[in-house]
Design a protein around this motif. Structure first.
Motif, mmCIF file in Angstrom:
data_model
loop_
_atom_site.group_PDB
_atom_site.id
_atom_site.type_symbol
_atom_site.label_atom_id
_atom_site.label_comp_id
_atom_site.label_asym_id
_atom_site.label_seq_id
_atom_site.Cartn_x
_atom_site.Cartn_y
_atom_site.Cartn_z
ATOM 1 N N PHE A 76 0.834 -1.206 0.000
ATOM 2 C CA PHE A 76 0.000 0.000 0.000
ATOM 3 C C PHE A 76 0.868 1.255 0.000
ATOM 4 N N MET A 77 1.899 1.253 0.833
ATOM 5 C CA MET A 77 2.822 2.395 0.871
ATOM 6 C C MET A 77 3.528 2.561 -0.466
ATOM 7 N N GLN A 78 3.959 1.446 -1.056
ATOM 8 C CA GLN A 78 4.676 1.500 -2.324
ATOM 9 C C GLN A 78 3.806 2.059 -3.441
ATOM 10 N N GLN A 79 2.553 1.642 -3.486
ATOM 11 C CA GLN A 79 1.669 2.039 -4.576
ATOM 12 C C GLN A 79 1.043 3.416 -4.377
ATOM 13 N N ASN A 80 0.890 3.850 -3.113
ATOM 14 C CA ASN A 80 0.128 5.075 -2.848
ATOM 15 C C ASN A 80 0.906 6.169 -2.126
ATOM 16 N N GLY A 81 2.138 5.853 -1.689
ATOM 17 C CA GLY A 81 2.978 6.878 -1.076
ATOM 18 C C GLY A 81 2.539 7.324 0.297
ATOM 19 N N THR A 82 1.705 6.525 0.976
ATOM 20 C CA THR A 82 1.238 6.883 2.311
ATOM 21 C C THR A 82 0.917 5.617 3.090
ATOM 22 N N ALA A 83 0.911 5.728 4.398
ATOM 23 C CA ALA A 83 0.537 4.585 5.231
ATOM 24 C C ALA A 83 -0.957 4.328 5.096
ATOM 25 N N MET A 84 -1.348 3.060 5.267
ATOM 26 C CA MET A 84 -2.750 2.695 5.100
ATOM 27 C C MET A 84 -3.602 3.167 6.268
ATOM 28 N N GLY A 85 -3.044 3.174 7.475
ATOM 29 C CA GLY A 85 -3.804 3.665 8.611
ATOM 30 C C GLY A 85 -3.785 2.712 9.784
ATOM 31 N N ASP A 86 -4.820 2.841 10.620
ATOM 32 C CA ASP A 86 -4.874 2.149 11.902
ATOM 33 C C ASP A 86 -5.872 0.990 11.863
ATOM 34 N N VAL A 87 -5.381 -0.186 12.138
ATOM 35 C CA VAL A 87 -6.140 -1.437 12.278
ATOM 36 C C VAL A 87 -6.925 -1.794 11.017
ATOM 37 N N ALA A 88 -6.306 -2.618 10.182
ATOM 38 C CA ALA A 88 -6.961 -3.139 8.986
ATOM 39 C C ALA A 88 -7.790 -4.351 9.383
ATOM 40 N N GLN A 89 -9.109 -4.242 9.276
ATOM 41 C CA GLN A 89 -9.993 -5.274 9.810
ATOM 42 C C GLN A 89 -10.385 -6.333 8.785
ATOM 43 N N ASP A 90 -10.591 -5.921 7.525
ATOM 44 C CA ASP A 90 -11.072 -6.870 6.531
ATOM 45 C C ASP A 90 -10.651 -6.430 5.138
ATOM 46 N N ILE A 91 -10.542 -7.407 4.226
ATOM 47 C CA ILE A 91 -10.273 -7.139 2.817
ATOM 48 C C ILE A 91 -11.174 -8.051 1.992
ATOM 49 N N ILE A 92 -11.791 -7.480 0.954
ATOM 50 C CA ILE A 92 -12.699 -8.217 0.090
ATOM 51 C C ILE A 92 -12.271 -7.991 -1.350
ATOM 52 N N ALA A 93 -12.185 -9.053 -2.129
ATOM 53 C CA ALA A 93 -11.862 -8.955 -3.554
ATOM 54 C C ALA A 93 -13.141 -9.140 -4.358
ATOM 55 N N ASP A 94 -13.354 -8.263 -5.357
ATOM 56 C CA ASP A 94 -14.552 -8.350 -6.183
ATOM 57 C C ASP A 94 -14.291 -7.711 -7.539
ATOM 58 N N ASP A 95 -14.466 -8.490 -8.608
ATOM 59 C CA ASP A 95 -14.288 -7.972 -9.974
ATOM 60 C C ASP A 95 -12.953 -7.247 -10.154
ATOM 61 N N ASP A 96 -11.883 -7.866 -9.660
ATOM 62 C CA ASP A 96 -10.526 -7.323 -9.789
ATOM 63 C C ASP A 96 -10.322 -6.017 -9.029
ATOM 64 N N ASP A 97 -11.218 -5.720 -8.099
ATOM 65 C CA ASP A 97 -11.035 -4.592 -7.186
ATOM 66 C C ASP A 97 -10.875 -5.131 -5.773
ATOM 67 N N LEU A 98 -10.245 -4.341 -4.926
ATOM 68 C CA LEU A 98 -10.058 -4.696 -3.529
ATOM 69 C C LEU A 98 -10.710 -3.638 -2.648
ATOM 70 N N TYR A 99 -11.379 -4.083 -1.600
ATOM 71 C CA TYR A 99 -11.984 -3.173 -0.628
ATOM 72 C C TYR A 99 -11.369 -3.476 0.730
ATOM 73 N N VAL A 100 -10.781 -2.466 1.357
ATOM 74 C CA VAL A 100 -10.105 -2.651 2.641
ATOM 75 C C VAL A 100 -10.829 -1.834 3.699
ATOM 76 N N ILE A 101 -11.221 -2.501 4.784
ATOM 77 C CA ILE A 101 -11.953 -1.856 5.871
ATOM 78 C C ILE A 101 -10.977 -1.545 6.999
ATOM 79 N N MET A 102 -10.837 -0.261 7.298
ATOM 80 C CA MET A 102 -9.926 0.225 8.337
ATOM 81 C C MET A 102 -10.740 0.623 9.565
ATOM 82 N N SER A 103 -10.666 -0.202 10.603
ATOM 83 C CA SER A 103 -11.520 -0.002 11.767
ATOM 84 C C SER A 103 -11.137 1.258 12.560
ATOM 85 N N GLY A 104 -9.877 1.341 12.997
ATOM 86 C CA GLY A 104 -9.460 2.478 13.810
ATOM 87 C C GLY A 104 -9.538 3.803 13.076
ATOM 88 N N SER A 105 -9.160 3.794 11.807
ATOM 89 C CA SER A 105 -9.184 5.025 11.003
ATOM 90 C C SER A 105 -10.568 5.353 10.460
#
Length: 359
Positions: A76-105
């Motif tokens: 995430f840092m490599q592709q976007n130049g920033t930290a993803m955030g606080d507490v990554a809770q879940d990731i879902i793949a759908d139609d070649d897209d990714l959805y990341v749920i950040m609980s703390g942030s």
């Protein structure tokens, strides 16, 4: 004359063949066209590293699931130049897209198939921390700790509604036009909430166990796992027609493939910090619990490691065991579909929780 006809016919065949080759080449996946800053294989896997609470150290690990070749930095840092955030809770793949749920942030990222951010949604504070999600058609349904299931349009990444459920909802699944989510209440609740997707206006409930946590759908069966009143990690099947919950065993992590539920049970003696992990499996068609491990020639370290997650590659049936010590970078153990050990490698992040696979 005949030679000329043959010659031009041959040229025509070559031209048509070249056209097919050209189209085939154009259709091949190209990581540069996705905007990636690193070279990536089409057989991509992404490990969600939860990180530590309030440390802003959640991240993604990329590896090639055909070779287990791992990119050793936070993707995430490599592709976007920033930290993803606080507490990554879940990731879902759908139609070649990714959805990341950040609980703390309180964020939900939509990433493309190489982890480049496409958009981000900030969850309203009144809904509470987002936890887990499931996609049905063009909507992402996310449990939120304020006691809601939020409905999010995946095309616009905007809020499309919410339904009140119970306090501190956790995992969520979809089955036959309905959403099922556990209501933990941080130990004060014992229900699974049921929402009709079409109406999406209220919830009905089934009682299962004290402090329910995980829920999974396997072969049209719904299974629920939780902490229980005594933190024994019970799990069992919820009959959605009768509302009856039947306990089957104990586990702390699970994953499903076809009609098999893979189970891991990590028990820690907190006076000595010694952990013991056992692996079992359950056949949803026969209703049989196999108490023998589904893993073969597994490294000895696994039996004393805390398993933080199990994931299965739907393309191959291969099994991945994700372990943690809650402080340093976690570890991943790869097994083939028949349970034979293949390889282990570092997750390059703290608390690896889940893996999703693309091709």
């Amino acid at each position: 004359m005949k030679l000329n006809k043959c010659f031009f016919a041959a040229l025509s065949v070559l031209a048509i063949s070249a056209g097919f080759v050209s189209c085939s080449d154009d259709d091949e996946w190209d990581w540069t066209k996705e905007g990636s800053n690193i070279e990536m294989s089409q057989t991509r896997a992404f490990v969600l590293n939860e990180g530590s609470m309030s440390q802003n150290n959640a991240g993604l690990t990329y590896f090639d699931w055909k070779t287990d070749a791992t990119y050793a930095n936070d993707l995430f840092m490599q592709q976007n130049g920033t930290a993803m955030g606080d507490v990554a809770q879940d990731i879902i793949a759908d139609d070649d897209d990714l959805y990341v749920i950040m609980s703390g942030s309180k964020l939900i990222y939509k990433l493309n198939g190489v982890g480049v951010r496409q958009s981000v949604l900030k969850i309203p504070s009144e809904l509470g921390d987002p936890r887990y999600g499931v996609i049905d058609k063009n909507f992402l349904y996310v449990t939120c700790y304020g006691g809601y299931v939020a409905k999010i349009d995946t095309k616009t990444m905007s809020m499309a509604g919410q339904v009140k459920v119970g306090a501190n909802p956790e995992y969520i699944v979809e089955e036959d036009g309905k959403l099922y989510c556990t209501c933990s209440g941080w130990g004060a609740d014992k229900r699974v909430a049921v929402i009709d997707i079409k109406s999406f206006n209220n919830a009905t409930y089934f009682d299962v166990m004290d402090n329910p946590d995980r829920i999974i759908e396997v072969d049209d069966h719904i299974f629920v796992q939780g902490y229980g009143a005594d933190w024994s990690y019970p799990w069992g099947e919820l009959n959605t027609k009768t509302g009856k919950f039947t306990q089957i065993g104990n586990c702390s992590s699970w994953a499903a493939y076809k009609n098999t539920l893979y189970l891991a049970f990590s028990e820690t003696d907190w006076s000595t910090y010694a952990t013991t992990t056992t692996f079992t499996s359950y056949n949803t068609k026969s209703g049989q619990l196999n108490k023998s491990s589904f893993l073969k020639n597994a490294p000895a370290a696994l039996t004393s490691s805390s398993v933080y997650g199990l994931s299965v590659n739907e393309e191959t049936g291969d099994i991945y065991v994700l372990t943690t010590d809650f402080v340093t970078n976690g570890h991943i153990y790869h097994f083939s579909s028949d349970g034979t050990f293949v390889k282990d490698f570092a997750s390059t992040g703290v608390n690896p929780r889940k893996i999703v696979f693309l091709d």
